[in-house]
Design a protein around this motif. Structure first.
Motif, short mmCIF file in Angstrom:
data_model
loop_
_atom_site.label_atom_id
_atom_site.label_comp_id
_atom_site.label_asym_id
_atom_site.label_seq_id
_atom_site.Cartn_x
_atom_site.Cartn_y
_atom_site.Cartn_z
N GLY A 55 15.06 -45.97 -34.81
CA GLY A 55 15.58 -45.96 -33.45
C GLY A 55 14.72 -46.84 -32.59
N ASP A 56 14.95 -46.81 -31.26
CA ASP A 56 14.17 -47.70 -30.40
C ASP A 56 12.79 -47.09 -30.14
OD1 ASP A 56 15.59 -45.64 -29.04
OD2 ASP A 56 14.92 -46.56 -27.17
N ALA A 57 11.92 -47.95 -29.59
CA ALA A 57 10.54 -47.53 -29.36
C ALA A 57 10.47 -46.37 -28.37
CB ALA A 57 9.73 -48.73 -28.84
N VAL A 58 11.35 -46.38 -27.37
CA VAL A 58 11.35 -45.30 -26.39
C VAL A 58 11.73 -43.98 -27.07
CG1 VAL A 58 12.47 -44.43 -24.31
CG2 VAL A 58 11.85 -46.83 -24.46
N GLY A 59 12.73 -44.02 -27.91
CA GLY A 59 13.14 -42.84 -28.64
C GLY A 59 12.04 -42.29 -29.52
N MET A 60 11.32 -43.21 -30.19
CA MET A 60 10.21 -42.78 -31.04
C MET A 60 9.12 -42.13 -30.21
SD MET A 60 10.39 -43.58 -34.39
CE MET A 60 8.80 -44.12 -34.98
N THR A 61 8.87 -42.67 -29.01
CA THR A 61 7.84 -42.10 -28.14
C THR A 61 8.23 -40.70 -27.71
OG1 THR A 61 7.33 -44.32 -27.34
CG2 THR A 61 6.51 -42.48 -26.05
N TYR A 62 9.49 -40.50 -27.35
CA TYR A 62 9.93 -39.16 -26.98
C TYR A 62 9.84 -38.20 -28.17
CZ TYR A 62 11.60 -40.23 -22.29
OH TYR A 62 11.66 -40.56 -20.96
N MET A 63 10.08 -38.72 -29.37
CA MET A 63 9.95 -37.87 -30.55
C MET A 63 8.50 -37.44 -30.73
SD MET A 63 11.51 -38.56 -34.32
CE MET A 63 10.30 -39.66 -34.97
N ALA A 64 7.57 -38.39 -30.51
CA ALA A 64 6.14 -38.05 -30.61
C ALA A 64 5.75 -37.03 -29.55
CB ALA A 64 5.30 -39.32 -30.47
N ILE A 65 6.29 -37.18 -28.34
CA ILE A 65 6.00 -36.22 -27.28
C ILE A 65 6.55 -34.85 -27.65
CG2 ILE A 65 6.57 -35.61 -24.89
CD1 ILE A 65 6.39 -38.58 -24.21
N GLY A 66 7.74 -34.85 -28.22
CA GLY A 66 8.33 -33.58 -28.66
C GLY A 66 7.49 -32.88 -29.72
N LEU A 67 6.93 -33.64 -30.65
CA LEU A 67 6.05 -33.05 -31.67
C LEU A 67 4.77 -32.54 -31.04
CD1 LEU A 67 6.46 -35.59 -34.61
CD2 LEU A 67 7.23 -33.22 -34.56
N ALA A 68 4.21 -33.34 -30.12
CA ALA A 68 2.95 -32.95 -29.47
C ALA A 68 3.14 -31.69 -28.64
CB ALA A 68 2.45 -34.10 -28.59
N MET A 69 4.32 -31.51 -28.09
CA MET A 69 4.63 -30.35 -27.26
C MET A 69 4.40 -29.05 -28.02
SD MET A 69 8.23 -29.65 -25.37
CE MET A 69 9.19 -30.02 -26.83
N TYR A 70 4.62 -29.07 -29.35
CA TYR A 70 4.37 -27.88 -30.18
C TYR A 70 3.03 -27.95 -30.89
CZ TYR A 70 9.26 -26.85 -29.30
OH TYR A 70 10.45 -26.57 -28.67
N ALA A 71 2.60 -29.12 -31.29
CA ALA A 71 1.35 -29.25 -32.04
C ALA A 71 0.13 -28.95 -31.17
CB ALA A 71 1.23 -30.66 -32.64
N VAL A 72 0.17 -29.42 -29.93
CA VAL A 72 -1.00 -29.25 -29.04
C VAL A 72 -1.26 -27.77 -28.75
CG1 VAL A 72 -1.68 -29.61 -26.64
CG2 VAL A 72 -1.01 -31.57 -28.04
N PRO A 73 -0.28 -26.98 -28.33
CA PRO A 73 -0.57 -25.56 -28.10
C PRO A 73 -0.93 -24.83 -29.38
CG PRO A 73 1.60 -26.16 -27.23
CD PRO A 73 1.09 -27.33 -27.95
N LEU A 74 -0.38 -25.27 -30.49
CA LEU A 74 -0.69 -24.62 -31.76
C LEU A 74 -2.17 -24.82 -32.10
CD1 LEU A 74 0.59 -23.21 -34.28
CD2 LEU A 74 0.85 -25.48 -35.26
N VAL A 75 -2.64 -26.04 -31.95
CA VAL A 75 -4.03 -26.35 -32.28
C VAL A 75 -4.99 -25.70 -31.29
CG1 VAL A 75 -5.67 -28.27 -32.37
CG2 VAL A 75 -3.48 -28.46 -33.53
N LEU A 76 -4.56 -25.54 -30.06
CA LEU A 76 -5.41 -24.88 -29.06
C LEU A 76 -5.40 -23.37 -29.20
CD1 LEU A 76 -4.74 -26.83 -25.71
CD2 LEU A 76 -6.82 -26.83 -27.10
N GLY A 77 -4.22 -22.81 -29.44
CA GLY A 77 -4.08 -21.36 -29.38
C GLY A 77 -4.56 -20.62 -30.60
N VAL A 78 -4.29 -21.17 -31.77
CA VAL A 78 -4.62 -20.44 -33.01
C VAL A 78 -6.12 -20.17 -33.17
CG1 VAL A 78 -4.71 -20.77 -35.51
CG2 VAL A 78 -2.54 -20.98 -34.32
N PRO A 79 -7.01 -21.15 -32.92
CA PRO A 79 -8.43 -20.89 -33.19
C PRO A 79 -9.12 -19.93 -32.21
CG PRO A 79 -7.98 -23.25 -33.10
CD PRO A 79 -6.80 -22.57 -32.53
#
Lengths: 344, 303
Positions: free
Chosen positions: B59-83
């Motif tokens: 897809g386009d670069a903007v779409g890929m960036t939103y996909m990365a933001i979408g992944l970070a939206m769940y990965a970031v709290p997971l990495v912060l909250g679990v430990p």
């Protein structure tokens, strides 16, 4: 034998949760693969008149031929099921890398992080022997699970494309068979290396995800270069109603143009050289403008570099050897790190 | 700043990773529109090929960036909250920490709250940048439901709920890596759940042509109408289309004889209404899950 069982039991106890979760995951995916394989086979058996010939993909089927109107709904349902089944093959592609992060990274990192490493190393005859015994059970267990998944993925692929000889076909290359397990060796050992270097569980898990991804991307790029040097140049005719079999079963390495001089250039390279392959004509000829089409001035032919399907076993073996060699190198490096690491 | 320093000292790798991801995505998001504009101009530099390659073929670069933001939206709290809890329980410092504190609740409030503040700050920066990029992508129209869930408040409420879930999983399981794996599965489930919950009880209506084509509505379904306005089925519409094209062939039939597509959904102008409801649901769920985590911590046996 008793010693080996003790080590196995100890390894299991130390990583019980991860092993159980991985087993659950692999069991679920494998069960899904087998269920879809059975479902697709049953759908074809129940509707032979609508789904005959669909088991070969695009192989040998002219593009303009279509199914009967009465079969549209059945074919739509079949393709929907097939699409879901294909997603499981993507899981099989990702599974080895996930194993590396989940099983490999914490192996040594947990011992160092928990402060038990110095005691364990002092009780063992040698640190290298400790490392090998520590890794052996988990690595073998992980590889066994990947092997199960590899077999299930082959069965699923065969169920999706029953009319193809998948031993001579690059479809879903890397998502089925031996490569799934072989990459697991590389990924698990890379994870162990990262864990040994970092020495803390969470940073090792996070870092190993990046490292494994970067290393395998690099390996893939190197293999692409190797493939390009061994590929065969063939012309393409985009106007043709039927794709050649080699394009369907082969490994397409690059698409581009065969110039009038017989040289292959990719589309990007063509633009860099000032060529503008904007139009494709009859016979696969490439033109820069409509005026050139009218004048019959073409700059080359649409072409691609392909490795024929008959070489599938060769490339699987080659890439598997690369992955295992990568793993053994990482293991050796991990051994050096463990041997030279200061007690924490 | 003592609490900030102490928070960082307790979770340096998590916070470092999260800062790298959030700030990296923020920088990319803020610069991407101008980079793409430069690449679209005549005489675009060679490195534009990298940008297009980055976006292609997924897809386009903007779409890929939103996909990365979408992944970070769940990965970031997971990495912060679990430990937060797993590291204390695994290292057996939890009992000391809990006994030294006035109450376990107070300890948890400080321990999790400080990490949550740091996390929300970083995620907030990323959410603002995503909001800005969405506005830059559609400068003359109302954003409506465009990139809903990957920008602004909707991103932050999802991240907040994921943080609470990660905390709860860590409290229950008590071990870092298993909690991460279970949290990962929870993240997948949560992303699927928030995708099906909209529009949170807001009644869909028939969208006008202006609402369908501009303002990014939230579409819930579609239907067809005959030229006289009578509702018809999909098969009837297909048959009507085929008959019209056959009758007027080789010319195109006029629009007046073709069936009309009708869309149902929530107009983009009502985005705020849905956003408020969604935020209330997600914040409520977050409070509930935090309560569960607190109850687990309160009742957990000494190890």
């Amino acid at each position: 034998m008793t010693g080996a069982l003790t080590w196995a039991r100890l390894s299991y106890r130390q990583q019980m949760w991860e092993l159980l979760l991985v087993v659950l995951g692999v069991a679920g995916v494998t069960a899904g693969m087998l269920w879809f394989a059975n479902t697709l086979t049953a759908m074809r058996a129940v509707n032979p008149e609508c789904l005959a010939g669909i088991g070969g993909g695009f192989l040998g089927v002219p593009m303009e031929e279509g199914p009967a109107a009465a079969c549209q709904a059945i074919i739509g349902q079949y393709y929907e099921t097939e699409s879901l089944a294909s997603q499981l093959l993507n899981v099989a592609w990702a599974a080895p890398f996930g194993m590396g992060v989940i099983l490999g990274a914490p192996l040594v990192a947990r011992e160092i992080d928990g402060g038990t490493a110095p005691l364990a190393w002092s009780l063992s005859r040698s640190r290298m022997g400790w490392l090998l015994r520590r890794i052996a059970y988990v690595a073998l267990f992980g590889l066994a699970l990947l092997a199960v998944m590899a077999v299930a993925s082959e069965l699923l692929a065969a169920a999706i494309l029953p009319d193809r000889t998948l031993d001579e076909d690059f479809t879903w290359f890397g998502r089925r068979g031996l490569l799934v397990a072989a990459r697991g060796v590389g990924a698990i050992m890379l994870g162990v290396l990262v864990g040994a270097i970092i020495g803390r569980v969470l940073p090792a898990v996070l870092a190993s995800a990046f490292v494994i991804a970067l290393v395998f991307i690099g390996l893939s790029l190197a293999q692409d270069q190797l493939n390009q040097s061994q590929a065969t140049l063939l012309r393409r005719d985009l106007e043709s109603a039927q794709r050649p079999d080699v394009e369907v079963t082969g490994l397409a390495v690059a698409y581009g143009i065969e110039t009038i001089d017989g040289e292959f250039v990719s589309y990007n390279e063509a633009f860099d050289r000032g060529l503008e392959p904007n139009y494709s004509g009859v016979g696969g000829k490439v033109y820069e403008s409509e005026a050139d089409i009218a004048a019959g001035r073409f700059i080359g032919h649409d072409a691609f570099l392909v490795i024929p399907g008959e070489r599938y076993p060769e490339l699987v073996l080659r890439d598997s050897v690369f992955a295992v060699f990568l793993g053994l190198t990482a293991l050796a490096a991990a051994g050096v790190v463990v041997v030279r690491r200061r007690p924490a | 700043m003592t609490w900030a320093r102490l928070t960082f000292r307790l979770q340096p790798s998590s916070i470092g990773f999260v800062a790298l991801v959030c700030l990296g995505l923020t920088v990319l998001t803020l610069n991407l529109p101008s980079m793409l504009a430069e690449c679209g101009s005549p005489g675009a530099p060679d490195n534009c090929r990298v940008i297009h390659l980055f976006g292609s073929p997924l897809g386009d670069a903007v779409g890929m960036t939103y996909m990365a933001i979408g992944l970070a939206m769940y990965a970031v709290p997971l990495v912060l909250g679990v430990p937060i809890l797993t590291s204390e329980i695994e290292r057996r410092t939890a009992m000391i920490a809990w006994s030294l504190s006035a109450s376990r609740m107070r300890w948890l409030a400080w321990r999790a709250g400080s990490v949550l503040v740091v996390g929300l700050l970083l995620i907030g920066v990323m959410a603002l940048a995503a909001e800005w990029m969405a506005a830059a992508d559609a400068p003359d129209t109302d954003l409506g439901f465009a990139q809903h869930g990957a920008r602004g408040i909707s991103l932050m409420t999802r991240a907040g709920l994921m943080f609470a879930a990660s905390l709860a999983v860590g409290a229950v399981v008590g071990r870092l890596l298993p909690s991460l794996l279970i949290g990962l599965a929870l993240a997948v489930g949560l992303s699927m759940a928030v995708a099906v919950l909209p529009p949170y009880g807001v009644e869909p209506t028939e969208l006008t042509a202006a609402e369908t084509n501009g303002g990014s509505p939230f579409t819930t379904g579609g239907a067809y109408r005959a030229p006289d306005g009578t509702p018809i089925s999909h098969d009837e519409a297909a048959a009507m289309n085929m008959a019209a094209f056959e009758e007027y062939s080789p010319d195109l039939p006029p629009d007046s004889v073709l069936p009309q597509d009708v869309s149902y959904g929530i107009a983009g102008s009502r985005y705020f209404e849905v956003l408020v409801r969604e935020s209330a649901v997600l914040v409520g769920a977050t409070v509930l899950v935090v309560g569960i985590a607190a109850a687990v911590v309160q009742r957990r046996r000494p190890e």
